[in-house]
Design an enzyme around this catalytic site. Structure first.
Site, PDB file in Angstrom:
ATOM      1  N   LYS A 108      37.907  40.007  48.290  1.00  0.00           N
ATOM      2  CA  LYS A 108      37.708  41.412  48.120  1.00  0.00           C
ATOM      3  C   LYS A 108      36.414  42.166  47.887  1.00  0.00           C
ATOM      4  CE  LYS A 108      40.301  44.631  45.094  1.00  0.00           C
ATOM      5  NZ  LYS A 108      41.343  44.686  43.777  1.00  0.00           N
ATOM      6  N   SER A 189      45.137  47.420  44.712  1.00  0.00           N
ATOM      7  CA  SER A 189      43.862  47.880  45.365  1.00  0.00           C
ATOM      8  C   SER A 189      43.309  46.957  46.142  1.00  0.00           C
ATOM      9  CB  SER A 189      42.913  48.201  44.243  1.00  0.00           C
ATOM     10  OG  SER A 189      42.439  46.997  43.296  1.00  0.00           O
ATOM     11  N   SER A 213      47.322  45.032  41.148  1.00  0.00           N
ATOM     12  CA  SER A 213      46.557  45.012  42.324  1.00  0.00           C
ATOM     13  C   SER A 213      46.500  43.902  42.937  1.00  0.00           C
ATOM     14  CB  SER A 213      44.893  45.541  41.922  1.00  0.00           C
ATOM     15  OG  SER A 213      44.860  46.934  41.596  1.00  0.00           O
TER      16      SER A 213
END
Length: 547
Positions: A108, A189, A213
């Site tokens: 990420k 997210s 997330s």
């Protein structure tokens, strides 16, 4: 954003070399990358059927095929081919670092790497900034022989900026879409990590979670996600929200693959004092070995019906999830578990009306973000505080302010206190009660449970506020006659035919070994992931790049 097409020339040149060396492989001997597992890829590398360079070529080819449509990868690591060649040479010399040796993984875009890639949390405020070293989880991946293939897009600032943005959008990465329905909300997210793992753009990916997330984009993209106990994995040099709730975890296509990745990234770290609470005395559980078909046998699994009420009334959007969940309970019982129903959370009504989590996150973010920014060795925009980041965001047009506001930051700054104040401590203690004696931990103790199970759509909150673990597994898909419903912004399809949803096992702190076993036992009896396909699929396979 780095233009991924700039890698096409290097990709073509590399695949040409692979073709000359490998000749014409038999495609039937090669794993298909949509579902290829760590064990399958490791076996192929060990036999010399293909190389790590071939894997990099194939995964980059797959990314380039779909990234202009789905926008899940922000950067490809230009060093990936060099690293892959080094790892191929090690293997040829008889050295194998473990199950991840020579396997590409995406991470990420809030996890720092001290290389040519950026770490931006999706914001131009941090474009070009440099960290003093890799994030600890990235260091551990490299030590284990994994190839960090690139960075995945995310909901900007890990969904901690706006009240009116959309999951998977960042100024730096654009809008990520899920692959199971056109214009699909990918959830967030860790949006790009979810989409990338689902489509087989790497063997697995890393996400981060503060509240939902990892598990939410995992369920919406038909994969497995492990949200570890806060402190099992280091957060050092991960762009933060909250030291009390942030955690880094794997997102993969199978429970066992996620367990292999967790094994590598878990453990104490001198840069993150929360990891010193790790109770394992230097020897972690064997998370992959926990993948036992009989793991549910003799276990007591609770069903907190009042908490599942967070899903809302039964309607077209909730009925498929509720029905699939009831079927799942039968499967769990058939696997040898005792289902203990109505293990309700005693402080549920207080939890619904509590503002404590928001206060904890707001106060932590002001302090924790500054701590991260203070560590940067190069900071071209000069942002040194949340106030600086807000000012940059509100004045730099590509950040799309005010169309996407800064309401969350406004709230954080309006607190006028941080996480060292008495006001913060009161809110944090309220969280510990609501998720503890009045919530998940109370139910586990009161009913002598080994875990609770809930639809993933409602799983995250009660575990988040106490930093406890979750594992989500695919549960089902919306049926073909589902009415399309958009998100609040109106730019993504949040409910639509074929969009996946998941089921989560939740437990006490440090119980990942048990939860992984339960999730595996359920997964192997259902294999739900394979019951539907994305509407868009990359065609590049190992056979493609090997000639």
């Amino acid at each position: 954003m780095v233009l991924l097409a700039c890698f096409w020339k290097a990709f073509v040149a590399s695949t040409a070399v692979a073709t000359l060396v490998a000749g014409h492989p038999n495609p039937s001997t090669l794993p298909f990358l949509l579902d290829a597992t760590i064990s399958e890829l490791s076996a192929g590398l060990e036999k010399g059927t293909f190389s790590s360079v071939d894997l990099v070529d194939a995964y980059v080819g797959r990314i380039l095929e779909v990234n202009s449509t789905l926008h899940m990868v922000t950067e490809i690591n230009p060093d990936a081919w060099t690293i892959a060649k080094q790892l191929d040479d090690e293997r040829a010399a008889g050295k194998c670092r473990g199950p991840l040796h020579g396997l590409p993984i995406l991470i990420k875009n809030n996890i720092a790497t001290a290389d040519l890639m950026n770490n931006t949390a999706g914001s131009y405020a941090l474009l070009g900034a440099k960290a003093p070293r890799d994030a600890t989880v990235a260091t551990k991946l490299r030590k284990a022989g994994a190839i960090i293939l690139g960075k995945t897009n995310l909901s900007q600032w890990a969904n901690f900026r706006s009240s009116n943005s959309s999951n998977g959008w960042s100024a730096y990465g654009g809008q990520t879409y899920g692959a199971y329905y056109p214009g699909q909300d990918p959830s967030g997210s860790s949006s790009g990590s979810g989409v990338a793992s689902s489509l087989g753009l790497a063997v697995a990916s890393l996400g981060t979670e503060t509240d939902g997330s990892i598990v939410s984009p995992s369920e919406n993209n038909n994969i497995v996600g492990i949200k570890p106990t806060v402190g099992l994995t280091s957060r050092a040099l991960v762009i933060p929200i909250s030291e009390h709730q942030d955690t880094v975890g794997p997102m993969a296509r199978t429970v066992k693959d996620a367990a292999h990745v967790l094994q590598v990234i878990a453990g104490p770290d001198a840069y993150d004092n929360y990891t010193q609470a790790n109770p394992f005395n230097g020897t972690l559980p064997d998370y992959a070995k926990a993948c036992n078909l009989d793991a549910l046998k003799g276990k007591r699994i609770g069903v907190p019906r009042n908490y599942i009420g967070l899903l809302g009334p039964r309607d077209e959007a909730t009925a498929p999830i509720l029905d699939a969940f009831e079927d799942a309970l039968k499967i769990i019982a058939e696997a040898g578990a005792t289902i203990v129903d109505n293990t309700n959370y005693t402080a549920y009504e207080q939890y619904l009306n509590s503002s404590a989590e928001g206060i904890v996150l707001d106060a932590d973010f002001v302090a924790n973000l500054k701590s991260y920014l203070d560590q940067l060795t190069y900071n071209p925009t000069g942002v040194g505080s949340l106030a600086d980041v807000r000012n940059f965001t509100q004045t730099f047009p590509p950040e799309e302010y005010p169309s996407r506001d800064t309401a969350t930051w406004d709230e954080s700054l309006a607190l006028n206190f941080t996480n060292t104040s008495p006001e913060f401590w009161a809110a944090y203690q309220e969280d510990l009660y609501l998720g503890g004696a009045g919530g998940l931990l109370g139910a586990l103790a009161n009913y002598s449970l080994d875990a609770v199970v809930v639809p993933t759509a409602v799983a995250s909150g009660i575990s988040a506020i106490i930093g406890a673990p979750l594992v989500t597994v695919p549960l089902g898909f919306y049926p073909p006659n589902t009415t399309v419903q958009t998100n609040r912004r109106g730019n993504l399809n949040a409910t639509a035919p074929n969009i996946p949803f998941g089921i989560s096992f939740a437990g006490k702190h440090w119980s990942e070994e048990s939860l992984i076993g339960f999730a595996y036992a359920y997964e192997q009896r259902t294999m739900t992931r394979r019951k539907s396909l994305p509407y868009i699929l990359p065609g590049t396979e190992l056979a493609t790049v090997m000639g």
